[in-house]
Enzyme design. Structure first.
Site, PDB file in Angstrom:
ATOM      1  CG  HIS A 105      -1.944   0.978   1.329  1.00 30.40           C
ATOM      2  ND1 HIS A 105      -1.697   2.294   1.659  1.00 30.40           N
ATOM      3  CD2 HIS A 105      -3.295   0.872   1.147  1.00 30.40           C
ATOM      4  CE1 HIS A 105      -2.846   2.958   1.677  1.00 30.40           C
ATOM      5  NE2 HIS A 105      -3.825   2.126   1.365  1.00 30.40           N
TER       6      HIS A 105
ATOM      7  CG  ASP B 186       0.236  -2.619   5.869  1.00 31.78           C
ATOM      8  OD1 ASP B 186      -0.611  -2.537   6.781  1.00 31.78           O
ATOM      9  OD2 ASP B 186      -0.004  -2.285   4.694  1.00 31.78           O
TER      10      ASP B 186
ATOM     11  CD  GLN C 156      -6.847  -4.686   3.992  1.00 27.96           C
ATOM     12  OE1 GLN C 156      -7.810  -5.403   4.229  1.00 27.96           O
ATOM     13  NE2 GLN C 156      -6.978  -3.392   3.718  1.00 27.96           N
TER      14      GLN C 156
ATOM     15  CE  LYS D 182      -7.410  -0.093   6.002  1.00 23.97           C
ATOM     16  NZ  LYS D 182      -8.317   0.222   4.885  1.00 23.97           N
TER      17      LYS D 182
ATOM     18  CB  CYS E 178      -3.820   3.379  -1.599  1.00 27.25           C
ATOM     19  SG  CYS E 178      -5.071   4.645  -1.342  1.00 27.25           S
TER      20      CYS E 178
END
Length: 425
Positions: free
Chosen positions: A138, A215, A218, A241, A381
Protein backbone atom coordinates in the site's frame (compact mmCIF):
# COMPACT_ATOMS: atom_id res chain seq x y z
CA UNK A 1 -21.47 -22.49 17.03
CA UNK A 2 -21.26 -18.85 15.96
CA UNK A 3 -24.41 -17.45 14.37
CA UNK A 4 -23.08 -15.01 11.77
CA UNK A 5 -26.59 -14.08 10.69
CA UNK A 6 -27.20 -12.88 14.24
CA UNK A 7 -23.88 -11.01 14.19
CA UNK A 8 -24.96 -9.22 11.02
CA UNK A 9 -27.95 -7.93 12.95
CA UNK A 10 -25.57 -6.01 15.23
CA UNK A 11 -24.70 -3.62 12.36
CA UNK A 12 -27.44 -1.00 12.05
CA UNK A 13 -26.08 0.54 8.84
CA UNK A 14 -26.84 -2.66 6.95
CA UNK A 15 -30.58 -2.32 7.57
CA UNK A 16 -31.23 -0.06 4.60
CA UNK A 17 -31.78 -0.09 0.87
CA UNK A 18 -29.55 1.45 -1.79
CA UNK A 19 -31.20 2.33 -5.11
CA UNK A 20 -34.18 0.22 -4.09
CA UNK A 21 -32.12 -2.87 -3.24
CA UNK A 22 -31.05 -4.27 0.15
CA UNK A 23 -27.53 -3.04 0.87
CA UNK A 24 -24.77 -5.55 0.19
CA UNK A 25 -21.57 -4.11 1.65
CA UNK A 26 -18.43 -5.64 0.13
CA UNK A 27 -15.92 -2.87 0.82
CA UNK A 28 -14.50 -3.84 4.22
CA UNK A 29 -10.89 -3.61 3.01
CA UNK A 30 -11.48 0.13 2.68
CA UNK A 31 -13.36 0.48 5.96
CA UNK A 32 -15.45 -1.90 8.02
CA UNK A 33 -18.89 -1.20 9.40
CA UNK A 34 -19.37 -0.84 13.16
CA UNK A 35 -21.44 -3.02 15.50
CA UNK A 36 -23.73 -1.46 18.08
CA UNK A 37 -21.28 -2.29 20.87
CA UNK A 38 -18.63 -0.05 19.30
CA UNK A 39 -21.03 2.75 18.43
CA UNK A 40 -22.43 2.71 21.96
CA UNK A 41 -18.98 2.64 23.56
CA UNK A 42 -17.87 5.81 21.80
CA UNK A 43 -21.12 7.63 22.53
CA UNK A 44 -21.19 6.50 26.18
CA UNK A 45 -17.66 7.74 26.75
CA UNK A 46 -18.76 11.23 25.80
CA UNK A 47 -21.92 10.90 27.88
CA UNK A 48 -20.27 9.70 31.06
CA UNK A 49 -16.50 10.02 31.51
CA UNK A 50 -15.10 12.40 28.88
CA UNK A 51 -11.90 14.06 30.15
CA UNK A 52 -8.24 14.44 29.25
CA UNK A 53 -6.30 11.28 30.03
CA UNK A 54 -3.01 11.17 31.95
CA UNK A 55 -3.53 14.76 33.08
CA UNK A 56 -5.53 16.41 35.82
CA UNK A 57 -6.25 15.23 39.35
CA UNK A 58 -10.03 15.16 39.25
CA UNK A 59 -11.99 11.91 39.22
CA UNK A 60 -12.94 11.93 35.54
CA UNK A 61 -9.42 12.57 34.28
CA UNK A 62 -7.25 10.88 36.89
CA UNK A 63 -9.30 7.74 37.25
CA UNK A 64 -12.22 7.01 34.98
CA UNK A 65 -11.16 8.23 31.52
CA UNK A 66 -7.51 7.26 32.00
CA UNK A 67 -8.48 3.80 33.20
CA UNK A 68 -10.82 3.31 30.24
CA UNK A 69 -8.07 4.44 27.85
CA UNK A 70 -5.47 2.07 29.28
CA UNK A 71 -7.91 -0.83 29.53
CA UNK A 72 -8.60 -0.35 25.82
CA UNK A 73 -4.86 -0.42 25.09
CA UNK A 74 -4.64 -3.73 26.99
CA UNK A 75 -7.52 -5.23 24.98
CA UNK A 76 -5.88 -4.27 21.71
CA UNK A 77 -2.58 -5.71 22.94
CA UNK A 78 -4.28 -9.00 23.79
CA UNK A 79 -5.83 -9.14 20.31
CA UNK A 80 -2.39 -9.10 18.65
CA UNK A 81 -0.31 -10.95 21.26
CA UNK A 82 1.53 -7.95 22.72
CA UNK A 83 2.50 -6.83 26.22
CA UNK A 84 0.30 -4.34 28.05
CA UNK A 85 1.55 -4.38 31.66
CA UNK A 86 2.55 -0.99 33.03
CA UNK A 87 6.15 -0.28 32.14
CA UNK A 88 6.13 -3.02 29.51
CA UNK A 89 3.57 -1.62 27.07
CA UNK A 90 4.14 -2.44 23.39
CA UNK A 91 1.13 -0.66 21.87
CA UNK A 92 1.32 2.99 20.82
CA UNK A 93 -1.83 4.90 19.90
CA UNK A 94 -1.62 6.61 16.51
CA UNK A 95 -3.98 8.34 14.12
CA UNK A 96 -4.11 5.21 11.95
CA UNK A 97 -1.77 2.80 10.19
CA UNK A 98 -0.51 5.56 7.91
CA UNK A 99 0.34 7.70 10.94
CA UNK A 100 2.11 4.78 12.61
CA UNK A 101 4.24 4.01 9.56
CA UNK A 102 5.10 7.67 9.13
CA UNK A 103 5.99 7.81 12.82
CA UNK A 104 8.53 5.05 12.26
CA UNK A 105 9.97 6.60 9.11
CA UNK A 106 10.29 9.98 10.84
CA UNK A 107 11.83 8.47 13.97
CA UNK A 108 14.35 6.52 11.87
CA UNK A 109 15.16 9.78 10.09
CA UNK A 110 15.67 11.52 13.42
CA UNK A 111 17.99 8.73 14.52
CA UNK A 112 19.89 9.22 11.27
CA UNK A 113 20.47 12.83 12.35
CA UNK A 114 21.98 11.65 15.60
CA UNK A 115 18.90 12.09 17.75
CA UNK A 116 18.15 9.58 20.49
CA UNK A 117 21.72 8.93 21.54
CA UNK A 118 23.65 5.68 21.42
CA UNK A 119 20.60 3.44 21.73
CA UNK A 120 18.99 4.95 18.62
CA UNK A 121 21.95 4.27 16.34
CA UNK A 122 20.44 0.91 15.41
CA UNK A 123 17.74 2.83 13.49
CA UNK A 124 20.09 5.26 11.73
CA UNK A 125 20.54 5.11 7.96
CA UNK A 126 23.23 6.49 5.68
CA UNK A 127 24.27 6.25 2.01
CA UNK A 128 25.04 2.63 1.17
CA UNK A 129 22.40 1.25 3.54
CA UNK A 130 19.27 -0.35 2.10
CA UNK A 131 15.53 -0.16 2.71
CA UNK A 132 13.48 -3.05 1.30
CA UNK A 133 9.72 -3.24 0.72
CA UNK A 134 7.65 -5.37 -1.67
CA UNK A 135 5.83 -4.46 -4.86
CA UNK A 136 2.60 -5.45 -3.09
CA UNK A 137 2.73 -2.52 -0.67
CA UNK A 138 0.00 0.00 0.00
CA UNK A 139 1.23 3.54 -0.59
CA UNK A 140 1.26 4.03 3.19
CA UNK A 141 4.23 1.66 3.33
CA UNK A 142 5.81 2.51 -0.01
CA UNK A 143 5.92 6.30 0.28
CA UNK A 144 7.13 6.88 3.88
CA UNK A 145 10.09 4.55 3.41
CA UNK A 146 10.81 5.76 -0.10
CA UNK A 147 10.99 9.28 1.35
CA UNK A 148 13.20 8.02 4.19
CA UNK A 149 15.59 6.67 1.57
CA UNK A 150 15.65 10.06 -0.17
CA UNK A 151 16.34 11.90 3.08
CA UNK A 152 19.14 9.61 4.25
CA UNK A 153 20.72 8.58 0.97
CA UNK A 154 19.86 4.93 1.56
CA UNK A 155 19.14 2.68 -1.41
CA UNK A 156 15.48 1.76 -1.92
CA UNK A 157 14.80 -1.82 -3.07
CA UNK A 158 11.84 -4.15 -3.35
CA UNK A 159 10.86 -7.80 -3.38
CA UNK A 160 8.94 -8.59 -6.54
CA UNK A 161 5.79 -10.65 -7.02
CA UNK A 162 4.88 -13.98 -8.53
CA UNK A 163 2.66 -14.02 -11.58
CA UNK A 164 -0.48 -14.25 -9.43
CA UNK A 165 0.60 -11.42 -7.15
CA UNK A 166 2.14 -13.16 -4.14
CA UNK A 167 5.29 -11.70 -2.56
CA UNK A 168 8.24 -13.80 -3.72
CA UNK A 169 10.41 -15.59 -1.18
CA UNK A 170 12.71 -17.50 -3.53
CA UNK A 171 15.35 -14.79 -3.93
CA UNK A 172 15.45 -13.14 -0.51
CA UNK A 173 19.23 -13.52 -0.18
CA UNK A 174 19.65 -11.38 -3.29
CA UNK A 175 17.25 -8.62 -2.21
CA UNK A 176 17.89 -8.51 1.55
CA UNK A 177 21.65 -8.17 2.01
CA UNK A 178 24.13 -7.32 4.73
CA UNK A 179 23.53 -3.66 3.87
CA UNK A 180 19.76 -3.87 4.49
CA UNK A 181 18.68 -1.93 7.59
CA UNK A 182 14.88 -1.85 7.20
CA UNK A 183 12.42 -4.36 5.69
CA UNK A 184 8.74 -3.34 5.53
CA UNK A 185 6.21 -5.80 4.07
CA UNK A 186 2.45 -6.25 4.03
CA UNK A 187 0.95 -9.22 5.87
CA UNK A 188 -1.98 -9.43 3.43
CA UNK A 189 -2.17 -7.71 0.06
CA UNK A 190 -4.96 -5.16 0.00
CA UNK A 191 -5.53 -5.78 -3.73
CA UNK A 192 -4.74 -9.48 -4.17
CA UNK A 193 -5.97 -10.72 -0.79
CA UNK A 194 -2.86 -12.92 -0.70
CA UNK A 195 -1.42 -13.76 2.72
CA UNK A 196 2.31 -13.12 2.57
CA UNK A 197 4.61 -15.93 3.63
CA UNK A 198 6.37 -13.60 6.04
CA UNK A 199 8.31 -16.17 8.09
CA UNK A 200 11.26 -16.50 5.66
CA UNK A 201 11.30 -12.72 5.10
CA UNK A 202 11.49 -12.05 8.84
CA UNK A 203 14.15 -14.74 9.25
CA UNK A 204 16.30 -13.25 6.49
CA UNK A 205 15.82 -9.70 7.79
CA UNK A 206 16.99 -10.70 11.26
CA UNK A 207 19.90 -12.72 9.87
CA UNK A 208 21.36 -9.50 8.48
CA UNK A 209 20.45 -7.41 11.54
CA UNK A 210 17.59 -5.55 9.85
CA UNK A 211 14.49 -4.12 11.50
CA UNK A 212 11.32 -5.83 10.23
CA UNK A 213 8.08 -3.82 9.95
CA UNK A 214 4.71 -5.41 9.20
CA UNK A 215 1.71 -3.70 7.64
CA UNK A 216 -1.04 -5.57 9.48
CA UNK A 217 -4.03 -3.53 8.24
CA UNK A 218 -5.54 -6.41 6.28
CA UNK A 219 -4.56 -9.20 8.66
CA UNK A 220 -5.64 -8.06 12.14
CA UNK A 221 -9.36 -7.88 11.16
CA UNK A 222 -9.38 -11.27 9.44
CA UNK A 223 -6.75 -13.58 10.94
CA UNK A 224 -5.53 -14.65 14.36
CA UNK A 225 -2.34 -12.63 14.77
CA UNK A 226 0.40 -12.99 17.39
CA UNK A 227 3.22 -10.50 16.89
CA UNK A 228 5.43 -12.19 19.49
CA UNK A 229 5.11 -15.55 17.78
CA UNK A 230 5.76 -13.94 14.38
CA UNK A 231 8.82 -12.13 15.80
CA UNK A 232 8.06 -8.87 14.00
CA UNK A 233 9.85 -5.79 15.32
CA UNK A 234 7.10 -3.27 14.54
CA UNK A 235 3.59 -3.52 13.11
CA UNK A 236 0.93 -0.95 12.23
CA UNK A 237 -2.81 -1.23 11.63
CA UNK A 238 -6.01 0.82 11.77
CA UNK A 239 -9.02 0.50 14.06
CA UNK A 240 -11.55 1.37 11.36
CA UNK A 241 -10.74 -1.81 9.43
CA UNK A 242 -11.29 -3.99 12.54
CA UNK A 243 -14.87 -2.81 13.24
CA UNK A 244 -13.63 0.14 15.30
CA UNK A 245 -13.83 3.91 14.85
CA UNK A 246 -12.07 6.04 12.28
CA UNK A 247 -9.24 8.36 13.26
CA UNK A 248 -7.28 5.92 15.39
CA UNK A 249 -4.75 3.17 14.83
CA UNK A 250 -2.00 1.34 16.64
CA UNK A 251 1.71 0.77 16.36
CA UNK A 252 3.20 -2.35 17.92
CA UNK A 253 6.88 -2.39 18.80
CA UNK A 254 9.05 -4.75 20.78
CA UNK A 255 9.53 -3.03 24.12
CA UNK A 256 13.31 -2.77 23.86
CA UNK A 257 12.99 -1.17 20.43
CA UNK A 258 10.38 1.34 21.57
CA UNK A 259 12.66 2.30 24.43
CA UNK A 260 15.53 2.96 22.01
CA UNK A 261 13.47 4.74 19.33
CA UNK A 262 13.61 8.56 19.37
CA UNK A 263 10.30 10.46 19.30
CA UNK A 264 8.78 11.62 16.03
CA UNK A 265 6.07 14.04 17.19
CA UNK A 266 6.47 16.64 19.87
CA UNK A 267 4.18 18.44 22.30
CA UNK A 268 2.27 17.91 25.49
CA UNK A 269 2.22 14.73 27.56
CA UNK A 270 5.29 13.14 25.93
CA UNK A 271 8.00 15.10 27.76
CA UNK A 272 9.34 14.50 31.27
CA UNK A 273 11.25 17.76 31.60
CA UNK A 274 11.34 20.73 29.22
CA UNK A 275 13.79 23.64 29.38
CA UNK A 276 14.50 26.85 27.54
CA UNK A 277 18.26 26.39 27.45
CA UNK A 278 18.94 22.69 26.85
CA UNK A 279 17.51 19.46 25.51
CA UNK A 280 14.26 18.09 26.85
CA UNK A 281 13.98 14.74 28.58
CA UNK A 282 11.27 12.60 27.00
CA UNK A 283 9.01 10.10 28.68
CA UNK A 284 9.23 6.34 28.36
CA UNK A 285 7.10 4.57 25.75
CA UNK A 286 4.30 4.61 24.90
CA UNK A 287 3.84 8.19 26.17
CA UNK A 288 6.97 9.31 24.26
CA UNK A 289 5.12 8.69 20.99
CA UNK A 290 1.70 10.03 22.02
CA UNK A 291 2.14 13.79 21.87
CA UNK A 292 -0.92 15.94 22.41
CA UNK A 293 -4.52 15.02 23.11
CA UNK A 294 -5.31 11.49 22.05
CA UNK A 295 -8.56 10.32 20.37
CA UNK A 296 -9.64 8.89 23.69
CA UNK A 297 -13.26 8.02 22.91
CA UNK A 298 -12.16 6.31 19.70
CA UNK A 299 -9.46 4.32 21.52
CA UNK A 300 -11.98 3.16 24.10
CA UNK A 301 -14.34 2.08 21.31
CA UNK A 302 -11.47 0.34 19.50
CA UNK A 303 -10.82 -1.64 22.67
CA UNK A 304 -14.45 -2.73 22.61
CA UNK A 305 -14.03 -3.75 18.95
CA UNK A 306 -10.98 -5.84 19.84
CA UNK A 307 -12.86 -7.54 22.67
CA UNK A 308 -15.88 -8.07 20.41
CA UNK A 309 -13.72 -9.79 17.80
CA UNK A 310 -12.04 -12.00 20.40
CA UNK A 311 -15.45 -13.02 21.77
CA UNK A 312 -16.46 -14.21 18.30
CA UNK A 313 -13.08 -15.91 17.89
CA UNK A 314 -10.59 -15.03 15.20
CA UNK A 315 -10.52 -18.65 14.05
CA UNK A 316 -14.28 -18.48 13.51
CA UNK A 317 -14.00 -15.18 11.64
CA UNK A 318 -11.28 -16.60 9.40
CA UNK A 319 -13.27 -19.75 8.61
CA UNK A 320 -16.44 -17.76 7.87
CA UNK A 321 -14.66 -15.37 5.53
CA UNK A 322 -12.93 -18.26 3.76
CA UNK A 323 -16.39 -19.47 2.77
CA UNK A 324 -17.21 -16.01 1.41
CA UNK A 325 -13.91 -15.95 -0.49
CA UNK A 326 -14.80 -19.21 -2.23
CA UNK A 327 -17.93 -17.58 -3.64
CA UNK A 328 -16.20 -14.32 -4.61
CA UNK A 329 -13.54 -16.26 -6.51
CA UNK A 330 -16.29 -17.48 -8.86
CA UNK A 331 -16.03 -14.05 -10.46
CA UNK A 332 -13.07 -15.52 -12.32
CA UNK A 333 -15.34 -18.09 -13.98
CA UNK A 334 -17.21 -15.36 -15.87
CA UNK A 335 -16.09 -14.73 -19.45
CA UNK A 336 -14.11 -11.51 -19.73
CA UNK A 337 -13.37 -11.16 -16.00
CA UNK A 338 -9.85 -11.61 -14.66
CA UNK A 339 -9.02 -11.90 -10.98
CA UNK A 340 -5.95 -10.01 -9.80
CA UNK A 341 -4.40 -12.36 -7.30
CA UNK A 342 -4.49 -16.05 -6.44
CA UNK A 343 -7.41 -17.95 -7.95
CA UNK A 344 -7.20 -20.76 -5.41
CA UNK A 345 -8.77 -20.26 -1.98
CA UNK A 346 -5.51 -20.99 -0.16
CA UNK A 347 -3.46 -18.55 1.93
CA UNK A 348 -5.75 -15.66 1.07
CA UNK A 349 -8.60 -13.69 2.60
CA UNK A 350 -11.98 -12.71 1.17
CA UNK A 351 -10.62 -9.75 -0.78
CA UNK A 352 -10.91 -10.23 -4.53
CA UNK A 353 -9.95 -7.59 -7.09
CA UNK A 354 -11.01 -8.09 -10.68
CA UNK A 355 -10.80 -6.54 -14.13
CA UNK A 356 -13.62 -6.59 -16.66
CA UNK A 357 -12.33 -6.64 -20.24
CA UNK A 358 -13.47 -3.66 -22.26
CA UNK A 359 -15.22 -1.86 -19.38
CA UNK A 360 -13.68 0.90 -17.28
CA UNK A 361 -13.61 0.07 -13.54
CA UNK A 362 -15.63 3.19 -12.71
CA UNK A 363 -18.38 2.07 -15.10
CA UNK A 364 -18.30 -1.37 -13.49
CA UNK A 365 -18.60 0.21 -10.06
CA UNK A 366 -21.63 2.28 -11.07
CA UNK A 367 -23.32 -0.73 -12.63
CA UNK A 368 -22.79 -2.77 -9.46
CA UNK A 369 -23.80 0.11 -7.18
CA UNK A 370 -27.10 0.48 -9.05
CA UNK A 371 -27.95 -2.97 -7.72
CA UNK A 372 -27.27 -2.00 -4.12
CA UNK A 373 -23.83 -3.62 -3.94
CA UNK A 374 -20.92 -1.59 -2.57
CA UNK A 375 -17.45 -2.44 -3.89
CA UNK A 376 -14.23 -0.46 -4.30
CA UNK A 377 -13.14 1.16 -7.57
CA UNK A 378 -9.67 2.51 -8.41
CA UNK A 379 -6.07 1.53 -7.74
CA UNK A 380 -6.71 0.93 -4.01
CA UNK A 381 -3.63 2.99 -3.06
CA UNK A 382 -1.48 0.27 -4.61
CA UNK A 383 -0.46 1.42 -8.07
CA UNK A 384 2.67 -0.76 -8.44
CA UNK A 385 0.56 -3.87 -7.87
CA UNK A 386 -1.78 -2.86 -10.66
CA UNK A 387 1.13 -2.19 -13.00
CA UNK A 388 2.31 -5.72 -12.20
CA UNK A 389 -0.96 -6.92 -13.75
CA UNK A 390 -0.73 -4.44 -16.63
CA UNK A 391 -3.51 -2.22 -15.30
CA UNK A 392 -4.01 1.16 -13.69
CA UNK A 393 -7.20 0.35 -11.75
CA UNK A 394 -9.60 -2.45 -10.91
CA UNK A 395 -12.72 -3.29 -8.95
CA UNK A 396 -12.42 -4.90 -5.53
CA UNK A 397 -14.86 -6.86 -3.42
CA UNK A 398 -13.83 -7.43 0.20
CA UNK A 399 -15.70 -9.29 2.89
CA UNK A 400 -16.25 -8.82 6.59
CA UNK A 401 -17.75 -10.73 9.47
CA UNK A 402 -21.25 -9.49 8.54
CA UNK A 403 -21.23 -10.83 4.98
CA UNK A 404 -23.00 -13.96 3.84
CA UNK A 405 -22.59 -16.39 0.97
CA UNK A 406 -25.70 -14.76 -0.50
CA UNK A 407 -23.91 -11.39 -0.55
CA UNK A 408 -21.09 -12.85 -2.61
CA UNK A 409 -23.53 -14.65 -4.90
CA UNK A 410 -25.38 -11.38 -5.49
CA UNK A 411 -22.18 -9.77 -6.73
CA UNK A 412 -21.31 -12.71 -8.98
CA UNK A 413 -24.79 -12.65 -10.52
CA UNK A 414 -24.60 -8.91 -11.07
CA UNK A 415 -21.15 -9.23 -12.63
CA UNK A 416 -22.47 -11.67 -15.24
CA UNK A 417 -24.42 -8.82 -16.82
CA UNK A 418 -21.66 -6.19 -16.96
CA UNK A 419 -20.20 -6.78 -20.42
CA UNK A 420 -23.59 -7.32 -22.02
CA UNK A 421 -24.88 -4.07 -20.51
CA UNK A 422 -21.94 -2.12 -21.94
CA UNK A 423 -22.10 -3.93 -25.30
CA UNK A 424 -18.64 -5.48 -25.25
CA UNK A 425 -19.48 -9.19 -25.30
Amino acid sequence: MVDFKEIRGEFPILNQEIHGHPLVYLDSAATSQKPNAVIDAEANFYRTINAGVHRGAHELAAARSTMAFEEARAKVAKLVGANAAEGEEEIVVTGGATAGLNLLATAFGNASLGRGGEAAKRFALKPGDEIVVSRAEHHSVLLPFQELAYRTGATFKWIDLTEDGRVRTDNLDEVITERTKVVAVTHVGNTTGAITNIAPIIKRAHEVGSIFILDACQSVPHLKVDFHALDVDFAAWSAHKMYGPTGVGFLYGKRELLEALPPANFGGSMVELAYMDHEAQYMAPPARFEAGTQPVAQVVAAGVAAEWMMNIGLENIEAHEKTIAAELLKLGDIDGIRILGPRENVDRIGTVAFDVAGVHPHDVGQFIDAQGIAIRVGHHCAQPVHRHFGLYASNRASSGVYNSVEDAQALVEAAKGIRKFFGVE
